[in-house]
Design a protein around this motif. Structure first.
Motif, PDB file in Angstrom:
ATOM      1  N   VAL A  24     -54.422 -25.532 -12.921  1.00 42.90           N
ATOM      2  CA  VAL A  24     -54.921 -26.889 -13.158  1.00 42.90           C
ATOM      3  C   VAL A  24     -54.299 -27.865 -12.156  1.00 42.90           C
ATOM      4  CG1 VAL A  24     -55.058 -28.763 -14.845  1.00 42.90           C
ATOM      5  CG2 VAL A  24     -55.254 -26.386 -15.604  1.00 42.90           C
ATOM      6  N   GLY A  25     -53.025 -27.668 -11.837  1.00 40.16           N
ATOM      7  CA  GLY A  25     -52.372 -28.542 -10.854  1.00 40.16           C
ATOM      8  C   GLY A  25     -53.007 -28.452  -9.474  1.00 40.16           C
ATOM      9  N   ASP A  26     -53.350 -27.212  -9.046  1.00 37.73           N
ATOM     10  CA  ASP A  26     -54.007 -27.044  -7.743  1.00 37.73           C
ATOM     11  C   ASP A  26     -55.373 -27.725  -7.731  1.00 37.73           C
ATOM     12  OD1 ASP A  26     -51.852 -25.619  -6.865  1.00 37.73           O
ATOM     13  OD2 ASP A  26     -52.730 -23.653  -7.321  1.00 37.73           O
ATOM     14  N   GLN A  27     -56.110 -27.611  -8.825  1.00 33.86           N
ATOM     15  CA  GLN A  27     -57.425 -28.252  -8.892  1.00 33.86           C
ATOM     16  C   GLN A  27     -57.301 -29.769  -8.841  1.00 33.86           C
ATOM     17  OE1 GLN A  27     -59.379 -26.729 -12.372  1.00 33.86           O
ATOM     18  NE2 GLN A  27     -59.518 -24.631 -11.589  1.00 33.86           N
ATOM     19  N   VAL A  31     -58.856 -32.216  -5.941  1.00 34.18           N
ATOM     20  CA  VAL A  31     -59.713 -33.377  -6.221  1.00 34.18           C
ATOM     21  C   VAL A  31     -59.147 -34.629  -5.559  1.00 34.18           C
ATOM     22  CG1 VAL A  31     -60.548 -34.909  -8.042  1.00 34.18           C
ATOM     23  CG2 VAL A  31     -60.622 -32.429  -8.367  1.00 34.18           C
ATOM     24  N   ILE A  32     -57.813 -34.793  -5.625  1.00 34.47           N
ATOM     25  CA  ILE A  32     -57.189 -35.960  -4.994  1.00 34.47           C
ATOM     26  C   ILE A  32     -57.410 -35.953  -3.485  1.00 34.47           C
ATOM     27  CG2 ILE A  32     -54.971 -37.079  -4.528  1.00 34.47           C
ATOM     28  CD1 ILE A  32     -54.029 -36.146  -7.279  1.00 34.47           C
ATOM     29  N   ILE A  33     -57.286 -34.764  -2.888  1.00 35.24           N
ATOM     30  CA  ILE A  33     -57.499 -34.653  -1.433  1.00 35.24           C
ATOM     31  C   ILE A  33     -58.940 -35.015  -1.082  1.00 35.24           C
ATOM     32  CG2 ILE A  33     -57.597 -33.044   0.500  1.00 35.24           C
ATOM     33  CD1 ILE A  33     -55.239 -31.563  -0.758  1.00 35.24           C
ATOM     34  N   TYR A  34     -59.891 -34.490  -1.845  1.00 36.66           N
ATOM     35  CA  TYR A  34     -61.289 -34.810  -1.578  1.00 36.66           C
ATOM     36  C   TYR A  34     -61.560 -36.304  -1.724  1.00 36.66           C
ATOM     37  CZ  TYR A  34     -62.529 -29.841  -1.529  1.00 36.66           C
ATOM     38  OH  TYR A  34     -62.633 -28.513  -1.208  1.00 36.66           O
TER      39      TYR A  34
END
Length: 311
Positions: A24-27, A31-34
């Motif tokens: 969940v942390g990687d996802q 999302v933040i990067i996108y």
């Protein structure tokens, strides 16, 4: 039939197992990067949208509203003013000719020179490459360049915009590095088949170098299209003016300033929309070269990165 379904089920299982399960942390980080990249792209796009919207707005709206993406009142006054004199069409025609002819000259000298200095068997390889690299550090200056162009009889001629800077040292290095990465076995096999150096260059090297050639062609084309200073110095005939010089004169006239220093009387119709004319001039000077990008976008990153990183 059953065998085919069994094979399909096994394939789906293999694909499902091969997928990387993200936490969940990687996802959340993804999302933040996108969102960050998308926000940055939006920030770079907004000024272009504002300029386009402002070119279709009235002078009153440009004065009253600091920023907008859609004009309240659609107006073509700025474009009508730019087109009315007809100078813009001569400027576009001359700029297209300079960009196409100049890019062709640049690519011819750059590729042939880069091929020569990329071959280790060429005895004058280091000398020729160093002569070009010196131009990255030293320049004759504006006055010596003008005297040179004048003594060669190139003033008020398109050759004054095409011949100087026929080889850009940075672009030459990129092309040279790309040529060096092409396997030498191809060249040896071609020589066994009876090809000479010229045949190898045109039939093997150039077809394999489409990515870097497309990228460097774009660099040269944009450089010629945006060349404003040289055209202002060397070209005096109004019929040979490039689009940037033509738009410069139109913008000055829209502001009530003649190039001779005298004020302009617009008569009973009043002055044209000065701010809108500036934005419309920006759109006219930018859109044509932007139309080139979609055709070579797939080659752009690959050509530059391969030629710049490897070597």
């Amino acid at each position: 039939m059953a065998q085919a379904q069994g094979t399909k089920m096994k394939t789906n299982k293999i694909k499902s197992k091969s997928k990387i399960k993200r936490s969940v942390g990687d996802q959340i980080i993804q999302v933040i990067i996108y969102l960050g990249v998308g926000g940055f792209a939006l920030l770079t796009l907004l000024p272009f949208v504002y300029v386009i919207a402002g070119s279709f707005a009235t002078e009153k709206e440009l004065t009253e509203r600091a920023f907008f993406l859609f004009p309240k009142e659609f107006s073509l006054n700025a474009y009508n003013y730019i087109i009315s004199s007809g100078d813009i069409f001569h400027g576009l025609k001359n700029s297209i000719f300079v960009a196409v002819a100049g890019t062709a000259i640049n690519m011819f000298f750059t590729t042939t020179f880069a091929y020569a200095v990329s071959r280790k068997k060429f005895k004058l390889r280091n000398f020729g490459l160093n002569m070009v690299l010196i131009t990255m550090l030293f320049s004759g200056g504006m006055i010596p360049n003008y005297l040179l162009i004048s003594n060669l009889g190139l003033l008020n001629s398109f050759w004054a915009l095409l011949l100087p800077g026929a080889i850009n040292a940075f672009n030459l290095i990129i092309v040279k590095n790309f040529f060096q990465e092409i396997p030498s076995e191809l060249e040896e096999a071609a020589k066994i088949d009876g090809c000479n150096d010229i045949s190898i260059f045109y039939k093997i090297i150039l077809p394999l170098s489409k990515p870097v050639l497309a990228s460097i062609s774009l660099f040269y084309a944009v450089s010629h299209w945006n060349d404003y200073f040289n055209a202002m110095i060397y070209i005096t005939d109004q019929k040979k003016e490039v689009v940037q010089i033509a738009l410069r004169r139109i913008i000055f006239m829209a502001g009530g300033i003649d190039l001779s220093g005298e004020s302009i009387d617009y008569g009973i119709f009043g002055a044209p929309p000065e701010k809108a004319v500036k934005m419309a001039a920006t759109v006219v000077a930018t859109i044509p070269i932007l139309l080139v990008y979609p055709f070579i976008q797939k080659y752009f990153t690959q050509g530059v990165m391969v030629g710049a990183v490897k070597g």
